[in-house]
Scaffold this motif. Structure first.
Motif, short mmCIF file in Angstrom:
data_model
loop_
_atom_site.label_atom_id
_atom_site.label_comp_id
_atom_site.label_asym_id
_atom_site.label_seq_id
_atom_site.Cartn_x
_atom_site.Cartn_y
_atom_site.Cartn_z
N LEU A 46 -1.51 9.23 -9.54
CA LEU A 46 -0.17 9.53 -10.48
C LEU A 46 1.08 10.42 -9.63
N LEU A 47 1.93 9.84 -9.10
CA LEU A 47 2.99 10.01 -8.32
C LEU A 47 4.33 11.08 -9.03
N ASP A 48 4.25 11.60 -8.96
CA ASP A 48 5.05 12.93 -10.28
C ASP A 48 6.95 12.07 -10.13
N ASN A 49 7.20 11.80 -8.52
CA ASN A 49 8.65 10.73 -8.40
C ASN A 49 8.21 9.44 -8.84
N TRP A 50 7.48 8.99 -8.76
CA TRP A 50 7.14 7.38 -9.64
C TRP A 50 7.26 7.30 -11.41
N ASN A 51 7.03 8.48 -11.98
CA ASN A 51 6.56 9.02 -13.86
C ASN A 51 7.72 9.61 -13.80
N ASP A 52 9.47 9.57 -13.74
CA ASP A 52 9.97 9.62 -14.72
C ASP A 52 11.13 9.30 -14.76
N ASP A 53 10.92 7.84 -14.57
CA ASP A 53 12.13 7.12 -14.32
C ASP A 53 12.09 6.49 -16.02
N ALA A 54 11.04 6.14 -16.48
CA ALA A 54 10.78 6.58 -17.91
C ALA A 54 11.68 6.76 -18.87
N TRP A 55 11.10 8.40 -18.61
CA TRP A 55 11.56 9.38 -19.40
C TRP A 55 13.27 10.09 -19.28
N LEU A 56 13.45 9.73 -17.65
CA LEU A 56 15.17 9.59 -17.75
C LEU A 56 15.73 8.78 -18.38
N THR A 57 15.47 7.50 -18.17
CA THR A 57 16.41 6.72 -19.10
C THR A 57 16.72 6.91 -20.39
N ALA A 58 15.82 7.06 -20.79
CA ALA A 58 15.64 6.56 -22.15
C ALA A 58 16.89 8.62 -22.37
N TYR A 59 16.94 9.36 -21.75
CA TYR A 59 17.58 10.52 -22.39
C TYR A 59 18.80 11.07 -21.56
N GLY A 60 18.81 10.09 -20.85
CA GLY A 60 20.36 9.65 -20.37
C GLY A 60 20.99 8.40 -20.86
N ASN A 61 20.57 7.70 -21.11
CA ASN A 61 21.17 6.32 -21.49
C ASN A 61 21.48 5.91 -23.03
N PRO B 4 0.78 -1.47 -0.20
CA PRO B 4 -0.13 -0.76 -0.19
C PRO B 4 0.31 1.15 -0.08
N PHE B 5 1.71 1.74 -0.74
CA PHE B 5 2.76 2.05 -1.22
C PHE B 5 1.83 3.53 -1.00
N GLN B 6 2.43 4.47 -0.34
CA GLN B 6 1.78 6.29 0.28
C GLN B 6 0.13 6.45 0.49
N ASP B 7 0.54 5.64 1.12
CA ASP B 7 -0.70 5.19 1.60
C ASP B 7 -2.53 4.91 1.25
N ASN B 8 -1.79 4.08 0.25
CA ASN B 8 -2.97 3.38 -0.94
C ASN B 8 -2.99 4.52 -2.25
N ARG B 9 -1.85 6.20 -1.56
CA ARG B 9 -2.78 6.80 -2.73
C ARG B 9 -1.49 7.03 -4.12
N ASN B 10 -1.53 6.17 -4.92
CA ASN B 10 -0.33 5.56 -5.33
C ASN B 10 -0.73 5.40 -7.33
N ASN B 11 0.28 5.16 -8.11
CA ASN B 11 -0.41 4.93 -9.98
C ASN B 11 -1.36 3.67 -9.60
N MET B 12 -1.47 2.87 -9.10
CA MET B 12 -2.27 1.76 -9.17
C MET B 12 -3.54 2.44 -8.38
N THR B 13 -4.24 2.96 -7.90
CA THR B 13 -5.38 3.74 -7.34
C THR B 13 -5.40 5.05 -8.05
N TYR B 14 -4.83 5.08 -9.89
CA TYR B 14 -4.81 6.31 -10.18
C TYR B 14 -4.22 7.89 -9.68
#
Length: 529
Positions: free
Chosen positions: A102-117, A90-100
């Motif tokens: 959307l957490l800003d600090n969860w949603n950046d790795d797909a972007w940053l990895t693509a443009y970093g590596n 129950p990440f973040q007291d059940n307020r997370n991507n699974m319950t829509y």
């Protein structure tokens, strides 16, 4: 979830946004180019200058070296949104991507990895090889499309054709998703043409030293590129049918064809590392089987279930999945549900089984060179069974015309149950029905493709959004504040906050191409059912 970040990930974050394409490229060249340039005259001897960056690009299409990145790049996005998996945490007291929520600090790795590596490494190789080593240039083009179409299918518009080009106002322009897909097709067409000139000399010893998948085999890379081209052609077929047909028929009729057998599956060898899913599931206990996967695999009595998952802790013969977007009071509540079976040290990104299902759908569209839809569908199922050494069970499975996905029962909380009367429970059977309607045939094809593509949840999520199949269970708890209707599911991930902070003008122009707000309820350009 492991919150630790390596030094390289911190560097990637610092190099993102407005300065990302320039800073990443400048940093990459300042660190790597000058030392390597000392050996330009010896390039033909080892090719490390242009081979090693492509290795890094391949390893970051789906990150294998930092599991905390993988968890956010794919697992708590595509793997969950596709219906394949769900977290018991129950990440973040059940307020997370699974319950829509959307957490800003969860949603950046797909972007940053693509443009970093990925993007800076591919650009470096393409700059070095242009006019000198066409085969390496083409290889970089394919890898770039492999990585960046996944990024586009998460966010929509991306920085692709204007990568590292700074405007007078210090902003960087995104490509609309339509423009990005146009560039993907152009890159694939160019790469296929180039590698076809080399194919008679395959395999290539100079490729072999850096190829983590095909051991330097030009022809297999061409087949992969054709399959990828057909995948993307079908992806746009609802919104741009003429362009989809053109690109799809080009892939279907290219002389080397598509992937055809499990020996040609595109998987990236990450040994000696273990697959990130093994860590997320068994060391962190952060992921389990999804309820939709339980419903479909158990309802079909699908023998692949034992290759994908292990039974729940409370029963040796019972598989239990967790429904997405539910109230989870504690991690212990659902941790005993079915874990994932151990994954090999290879990242699966495109299979021959998928290629056959792509041909089956192309045949429904009457695309030239696609063949017969039934034959392709059945070959897709067979090839998936072949991939898992289950061909002895194929005949009884493919002729099953009665089994359907089963109702879902949550032994922890019955509010999460999905009865047989639910509109979200499919009535689709397995055996091909010649007289079925086109939508029924499409549901059958995509449902089996969805099963076969496991565990690549990113691609499965994209296909679910495009087609609406297979039928998945909507979230029970929706914390989106009305931005993402439960009945239509999540459609995309918003642009990352670092881009807003450092490339605001570029982001604002990109949003105008979305035809909607920058949130998870806005459909992508190709997302037109």
């Amino acid at each position: 979830m492991n919150k630790g970040r390596s030094v390289i990930n911190v560097i990637i974050v610092l190099l993102s946004g407005l300065s990302l394409p320039v800073a990443c490229t400048r940093n990459f060249e300042s660190i790597n180019t000058n030392p390597y340039d000392l050996y330009d005259n010896d390039l033909q001897g080892n090719f490390k200058l242009i081979g090693d960056p492509l290795v890094q690009s391949m390893l970051n299409i789906y990150v294998s070296s930092d599991v905390s990145v993988t968890q956010l790049q794919q697992n708590l996005m595509g793997d969950v949104f596709s219906g394949y998996m769900m977290t018991p945490s129950p990440f973040q007291d059940n307020r997370n991507n699974m319950t829509y929520d959307l957490l800003d600090n969860w949603n950046d790795d797909a972007w940053l990895t693509a443009y970093g590596n990925v993007m800076p490494n591919c650009r470096f190789v393409m700059d070095k090889c242009r006019g000198k080593y066409p085969d390496f240039y083409a290889w970089a083009q394919i890898i770039r499309v492999l990585a960046m179409h996944r990024v586009s299918d998460i966010y929509g518009p991306i920085i692709y054709t204007r990568y590292a080009i700074i405007n007078a106002d210090r902003s960087i322009d995104y490509d609309s998703q339509e423009a990005a897909y146009d560039a993907f097709f152009n890159d694939l067409d160019s790469a296929i043409t180039t590698l076809s000139n080399y194919a008679p000399t395959a395999p290539s010893e100079r490729f072999k030293s850096f190829d983590l998948s095909y051991n330097g085999d030009y022809i297999k890379w061409i087949k992969l590129a054709n399959t990828l081209r057909l995948r993307l052609a079908l992806r746009i077929s609802n919104v741009s049918p003429a362009r989809g047909r053109k690109e799809g028929e080009a892939a279907l009729n290219q002389e080397y064809g598509l992937l055809t057998s499990p020996a040609e599956d595109f998987t990236i060898n990450i040994a000696p590392l273990t697959h990130p899913l093994n860590v997320i599931c068994n060391s962190w206990n952060d992921i389990r089987m999804g309820a939709s996967m339980e419903s479909i695999l158990c309802g079909y009595h699908d023998p692949r279930i034992a290759r994908y998952f292990i039974p729940a802790d409370d029963r040796n013969d019972l598989y239990r999945g967790i429904r997405n977007g539910i109230t989870i009071t504690s991690k212990d509540a659902y941790s005993g549900f079915s874990k994932l079976a151990l994954q090999p040290s290879r990242i699966q990104l495109c299979t021959a089984a998928e290629a056959w299902f792509l041909k089956a759908e192309a045949a429904l569209n009457s695309w030239k060179g696609a063949g017969d839809a039934k034959d392709n569908y059945e070959k897709g199922v067979y090839t998936s069974f072949q991939q898992y050494n289950l061909t002895a069970a194929y005949n009884s499975y493919i002729n099953n015309d009665t089994s359907t996905p089963r109702a879902y029962s949550d032994p922890i909380n019955p509010v999460n149950n999905v009865p047989y009367s639910s509109p979200y429970l499919s009535k689709c059977t397995i055996k091909w029905v010649h007289n079925a309607s086109v939508p029924e045939k499409l549901e059958r094809i995509i449902t089996q493709k969805w099963i076969a593509m496991y565990p690549d949840g990113q691609e499965a999520w994209s296909e679910f959004r495009r087609t609406g199949y297979p039928k998945l269970f909507p979230v029970v708890v929706n914390n989106s504040g009305g931005k993402i209707p439960s009945s239509t599911f999540i459609r995309r991930i918003p642009f990352i906050q670092f881009e807003y902070a450092t490339n605001l003008a570029g982001v604002q122009r990109a949003i105008t191409t979305l035809k909607g707000e920058d949130n998870g309820g806005t459909r992508l350009w190709w997302d037109k059912q």
